[in-house]
Design an enzyme around this catalytic site. Structure first.
Site, short mmCIF file in Angstrom:
data_model
loop_
_atom_site.label_atom_id
_atom_site.label_comp_id
_atom_site.label_asym_id
_atom_site.label_seq_id
_atom_site.Cartn_x
_atom_site.Cartn_y
_atom_site.Cartn_z
N SER A 1 2.97 1.24 -5.35
CA SER A 1 2.44 0.81 -3.82
C SER A 1 2.49 -0.58 -3.91
O SER A 1 2.03 -0.80 -3.05
CB SER A 1 1.91 1.70 -2.68
OG SER A 1 3.13 2.95 -2.55
N LYS B 1 3.93 -3.26 -2.16
CA LYS B 1 3.72 -3.15 -1.15
C LYS B 1 2.99 -4.56 -0.07
O LYS B 1 3.37 -5.17 0.39
CB LYS B 1 3.39 -2.52 -0.51
CG LYS B 1 4.05 -0.84 -0.48
CD LYS B 1 4.04 -0.10 0.51
CE LYS B 1 5.20 1.44 0.77
NZ LYS B 1 4.69 2.04 -0.54
N SER C 1 0.65 3.31 4.20
CA SER C 1 1.08 2.79 2.60
C SER C 1 3.46 3.45 3.09
O SER C 1 3.12 4.65 1.96
CB SER C 1 0.41 3.30 1.39
OG SER C 1 1.43 2.63 0.21
#
EC number: 3.4.16.4
Length: 392
Positions: A32, A35, A96
Site C-alpha cells: 500500500s 498509494k 488505506s
C-alpha cells in the site's frame, strides 16, 4: 544498524539528501505504499480544480468488489453509493482503503487503468528508477484483482526504497497538506458507523496516550504510509519533524508490522542523533576564490560577485569547514549593462562527493560606458599590448 527489513533509506525532506541506505536500489513490491502516488495525484487534481473535495463520487462495481472483500479493503461500500471526494481521501490516507482509492481514480481519470498510466508518467517526471512500475492505485497484487486486473498494463507494482522516499519527498514538498490527513489517528468514515477507522501507522505522535500503541509512538512523527501483502512483507514510509528538521524514512520487507516500526525508529534515531543542519554558504556574501568578475563595455571593467542564496546542508555533527570544498567560476563574455542581482557565475560546494551549485550574482548595477570612453579604452589597450610585445 541491525535492521530486520531487507531494504531501507533515510532522506532529509527539504533537499532530498540521503543520510543512510541499505539495499535502497533493490526493486521490491511496496504494497500500500503505492498509494502515496495515488494521494499525490488526487491532491494535484484538487489543486488544479479537476475535482473538488465536495464532489459526490459514485462507487462502481469494481470499487464495491474491493470494498466488500474484508481481505482487500476495510470499509464496506455498495455499488451506487455516493461519498464526497474528501471522505474517500480520508479513507485512503487513514485506513488505506483500496475501494476508496479506485473510486477517486475513476472520478479523476475515467478508469483506474487511465489513472495508473498517470501514475507511471508521474514516476518518470519525479525521476524514479527505471524499474519503478505501477499497475493499480492500491499496490494490490494482480491476482487479488481477479477480473478487474488491468489489461493494458503488464507486470506487478514494484519500486525501490529510494523511489518510495522520492515519492514521499515530492508529496510533502508539493502537497504538505497530506500531513493533515496522514497524522489523523482515528476518524469515522460515516457518522453512522459504529467504529472509527484506526490509522495503521501506530508510530503517530497522536497515539501517545493510546495504551495499545504508545510503545511505538515516535515524537514528531506525522505520516506517512504503511503497507503489507504476503509478497511485500511489512513496509513503512515514515516522516517526522524535530526542531525544524524533517526526515523521511523507508523500510521494506520486514517480517512483522512491529519490526517495521522498530526499524523505522532505528533509522530515524540515527538521523536525529548523528546529523545537524549547517549553513555552509550565507546569502549575499562575497566569494573568497572569486573576488571580482570581468565584463566588457561598461564604465567599470570588473564587478564584485556575491552569492544569490545561501546553502544549508545536513551534515555529520562536528563536520569541519575543510570538508566543504568550494570552487567558483565566472560566466564568460559578460557585457554591460549588468543589473544588480544578475547571474554572473557559479560556486560549487562539494561535500561527501556530492556537488551543490550556488548562483553568483552582481552586487551592483553596472552601466554601459559611452562610445568615447570605450574608444579611448580600446586605444589604450592596443598601445599597451604593442608595448608588451616590444618588451618581449
Amino acid at each position: 544498524m541491525g535492521l530486520n527489513s531487507k531494504s531501507a533509506i533515510l532522506m532529509e525532506a527539504s533537499t532530498g539528501q540521503v543520510m543512510y541506505e541499505l539495499n535502497a536500489d533493490q526493486p521490491m513490491p511496496p504494497a500500500s505504499m503505492a498509494k502515496m502516488m495515488t494521494e499525490y495525484l488526487v491532491l494535484d487534481s484538487v489543486t488544479n480544480k479537476k475535482i473538488n473535495w465536495t464532489d459526490s463520487v459514485p462507487i462502481s462495481e469494481y470499487s464495491a468488489y474491493l470494498s466488500n472483500n474484508k481481505q482487500l479493503s476495510g470499509i464496506p461500500k455498495a455499488k451506487g453509493d455516493q461519498y464526497t471526494a474528501q471522505d474517500l481521501f480520508y479513507a485512503v490516507t487513514i485506513y488505506s482503503d483500496n475501494g476508496a482509492a479506485v473510486a477517486l481514480a475513476e472520478q479523476i481519470a475515467g478508469s483506474e487503468e487511465k489513472f495508473t498510466q498517470m501514475m507511471n508518467e508521474t514516476a518518470v517526471k519525479m525521476g524514479l528508477s527505471k524499474e519503478a512500475h505501477f499497475i493499480n492505485t492500491s499496490g494490490l497484487d494482480r491476482s487479488d484483482l481477479k477480473q478487474y486486473a488491468p489489461t493494458s498494463i503488464d507486470g506487478e507494482t514494484i519500486f525501490t526504497a529510494r523511489d518510495s522516499a522520492l515519492i514521499a519527498y515530492h508529496l510533502i514538498k508539493e502537497h504538505s497538506e497530506i500531513l493533515q490527513y496522514s497524522s489523523i489517528v482515528s476518524k469515522k468514515f460515516r457518522s453512522t458507523d459504529a467504529n472509527p477507522m484506526i490509522n495503521y501507522d501506530w508510530m503517530l505522535s497522536g497515539n501517545k496516550d493510546n495504551p495499545n500503541f504508545k510503545k511505538y509512538v515516535y515524537d514528531g512523527l506525522d505520516g506517512l504510509k504503511t503497507g503489507h501483502t504476503d509478497r511485500a512483507g511489512y513496509c513503512f514510509t515514515g516522516t517526522a519533524e524535530r526542531n525544524g528538521l524533517r526526515l523521511i524514512s523507508v523500510v521494506m520487507n520486514a517480517n512483522s508490522r512491529e519490526s517495521s516500526f522498530l526499524d523505522t525508529r532505528k533509522v530515524l534515531d540515527y538521523g536525529y542523533t548523528n546529523f545537524e543542519k549547517k549553513e555552509v554558504v550565507a546569502a549575499g556574501t562575497e566569494v573568497e576564490s572569486l573576488k571580482t568578475v570581468p565584463f566588457k563595455k561598461g564604465v567599470n571593467t570588473q564587478l564584485t560577485p556575491v552569492t544569490k542564496e545561501g546553502l544549508t546542508l545536513l551534515v555529520k555533527k562536528g563536520a569541519a569547514d575543510s570538508e566543504f570544498v568550494k570552487k567558483a567560476e565566472a560566466n564568460s563574455e559578460l557585457v554591460a549593462p549588468i543589473t544588480k542581482g544578475q547571474e554572473v557565475g557559479t560556486m560549487t560546494v562539494t561535500y561527501n562527493n556530492k556537488s551543490y551549485p550556488v548562483k553568483l550574482v552582481s552586487s551592483t548595477d553596472e552601466v554601459k560606458g559611452s562610445w568615447i570612453r570605450l574608444l579611448f579604452r580600446a586605444i589604450g589597450s592596443f598601445f599597451s599590448d604593442m608595448l608588451n610585445k616590444n618588451q618581449k
